[in-house]
Design a protein around this motif. Structure first.
Motif, PDB file in Angstrom:
ATOM      1  N   GLN A  81       0.838  -1.192   0.000  1.00 53.40           N
ATOM      2  CA  GLN A  81       0.000   0.000   0.000  1.00 53.40           C
ATOM      3  C   GLN A  81       0.880   1.252   0.000  1.00 53.40           C
ATOM      4  OE1 GLN A  81      -2.517  -0.546   3.551  1.00 53.40           O
ATOM      5  NE2 GLN A  81      -4.248  -0.793   2.157  1.00 53.40           N
ATOM      6  N   VAL A  82       0.586   2.155  -0.923  1.00 55.82           N
ATOM      7  CA  VAL A  82       1.298   3.433  -1.002  1.00 55.82           C
ATOM      8  C   VAL A  82       0.295   4.549  -0.739  1.00 55.82           C
ATOM      9  CG1 VAL A  82       2.740   4.935  -2.418  1.00 55.82           C
ATOM     10  CG2 VAL A  82       2.842   2.438  -2.748  1.00 55.82           C
TER      11      VAL A  82
ATOM     12  N   ALA B 263       3.997   9.071   3.424  1.00 59.12           N
ATOM     13  CA  ALA B 263       4.699  10.323   3.721  1.00 59.12           C
ATOM     14  C   ALA B 263       3.993  11.011   4.880  1.00 59.12           C
ATOM     15  CB  ALA B 263       4.701  11.237   2.497  1.00 59.12           C
ATOM     16  N   ARG B 264       4.733  11.463   5.846  1.00 56.21           N
ATOM     17  CA  ARG B 264       4.120  12.107   7.017  1.00 56.21           C
ATOM     18  C   ARG B 264       3.377  13.384   6.650  1.00 56.21           C
ATOM     19  NH1 ARG B 264       5.524  10.175  12.066  1.00 56.21           N
ATOM     20  NH2 ARG B 264       7.099   8.526  12.017  1.00 56.21           N
ATOM     21  N   ARG B 265       3.759  14.019   5.544  1.00 53.76           N
ATOM     22  CA  ARG B 265       3.110  15.266   5.138  1.00 53.76           C
ATOM     23  C   ARG B 265       1.846  15.038   4.306  1.00 53.76           C
ATOM     24  NH1 ARG B 265       6.351  19.629   2.300  1.00 53.76           N
ATOM     25  NH2 ARG B 265       6.829  17.934   0.849  1.00 53.76           N
ATOM     26  N   ASP B 266       1.440  13.804   4.163  1.00 51.47           N
ATOM     27  CA  ASP B 266       0.249  13.495   3.362  1.00 51.47           C
ATOM     28  C   ASP B 266      -0.957  14.236   3.934  1.00 51.47           C
ATOM     29  OD1 ASP B 266      -1.977  12.258   2.084  1.00 51.47           O
ATOM     30  OD2 ASP B 266      -0.817  10.431   1.786  1.00 51.47           O
TER      31      ASP B 266
ATOM     32  N   VAL C 291       8.456   7.889   3.388  1.00 55.03           N
ATOM     33  CA  VAL C 291       9.113   8.411   2.191  1.00 55.03           C
ATOM     34  C   VAL C 291       8.928   9.931   2.161  1.00 55.03           C
ATOM     35  CG1 VAL C 291       8.910   6.300   0.819  1.00 55.03           C
ATOM     36  CG2 VAL C 291       7.032   7.969   0.821  1.00 55.03           C
ATOM     37  N   PRO C 292       9.749  10.632   1.398  1.00 54.95           N
ATOM     38  CA  PRO C 292       9.608  12.091   1.320  1.00 54.95           C
ATOM     39  C   PRO C 292       8.345  12.495   0.563  1.00 54.95           C
ATOM     40  CG  PRO C 292      11.741  11.339   0.465  1.00 54.95           C
ATOM     41  CD  PRO C 292      10.872  10.139   0.610  1.00 54.95           C
TER      42      PRO C 292
ATOM     43  N   GLY D 213       3.999  10.878  -3.410  1.00 53.62           N
ATOM     44  CA  GLY D 213       5.418  10.537  -3.349  1.00 53.62           C
ATOM     45  C   GLY D 213       5.855   9.583  -4.448  1.00 53.62           C
ATOM     46  N   LEU D 214       4.968   8.691  -4.881  1.00 57.53           N
ATOM     47  CA  LEU D 214       5.353   7.729  -5.930  1.00 57.53           C
ATOM     48  C   LEU D 214       5.646   8.427  -7.253  1.00 57.53           C
ATOM     49  CD1 LEU D 214       2.231   5.724  -7.212  1.00 57.53           C
ATOM     50  CD2 LEU D 214       2.158   8.025  -6.260  1.00 57.53           C
TER      51      LEU D 214
END
Length: 227
Positions: free
Chosen positions: A91-92, A181-184, A197-198, A203-204
């Motif tokens: 899962q992304v 990504a924590r900023r999602d 991930v950044p 991010g993908l």
């Protein structure tokens, strides 16, 4: 050659994976286009993610040795395919708990009313969401997706909304890997362990190498040995 299924998210299409695929191991990539699938399927009555997963699993004869990479809503569909087939799921920017979706309301009745009244696809509302979007890096992509909604049929949009928010039975399986990504700002980060991930929700697209590196940490040979 092993099959790797790619399932896109809400109002996306399979091109969301274009930057990621070149960094992944060679495979028979099967890109699921949900607009095409719903058009072929023509489901009668209410839709939920379990019905969508069952249709895709049957249509493509998905097995436990198949890999499914799902972005956002695609990951939500993927984990329900795993529930049916025990396929390997990555899962992304996705979830296993619908409460993680960051939207002011999850009320399907209200969302349907807004959609069929024309408000959801109205230029003023879409412009508002675009102005509120916080990340410059992915702003053009986000705006393109929002503008793309205006050309989608209300039927297809409502099928996606049902896939996101219609009630379903609790899951009894977990993905092999969660990438987030924590900023999602669209999906809250998982309560369970995940690989960070950044970037943001996309991010993908903007950090495909880092997302691919996370995917490569999954030892598929070990998983196959346990099947």
């Amino acid at each position: 050659m092993a099959r790797t299924f790619l399932i896109h998210g809400y109002v996306e299409d399979p091109t969301i994976f274009d930057k990621l695929v070149p960094y992944l191991p060679a495979a028979e990539f099967v890109r699921i286009n949900l607009a095409d699938e719903f058009e072929r399927w023509q489901p009668v009555g209410l839709v939920n993610v379990q019905r969508v997963a069952n249709y895709i699993a049957d249509c493509y004869e998905i097995e436990a040795t198949d890999v499914i990479i799902g972005h956002s809503m695609g990951g939500w569909i993927a984990i329900h395919i795993k529930q049916l087939t025990n396929a390997i799921v990555i899962q992304v920017a996705s979830w296993t708990d619908q409460r993680k979706i960051r939207l002011p309301t999850h009320n399907l009745r209200l969302l349907k009313m807004l959609l069929y009244s024309g408000i959801t696809q109205s230029r003023p509302l879409l412009n508002y969401f675009q102005k509120q979007y916080p990340f410059q890096e992915s702003a053009d992509l986000y705006c393109r997706l929002m503008n793309g909604m205006r050309t989608m049929s209300r039927r297809y949009l409502y099928q996606q909304l049902q896939t996101l928010f219609a009630p379903v039975s609790p899951l009894t399986v977990s993905p092999e890997l969660r990438i987030h990504a924590r900023r999602d700002s669209i999906v809250a980060r998982p309560s369970e362990p995940f690989v960070e991930v950044p970037g943001d929700h996309f991010g993908l697209v903007f950090y495909p190498e880092q997302v691919a590196e996370a995917i490569l940490t999954v030892d598929l040979s070990d998983l196959f040995d346990r099947l």
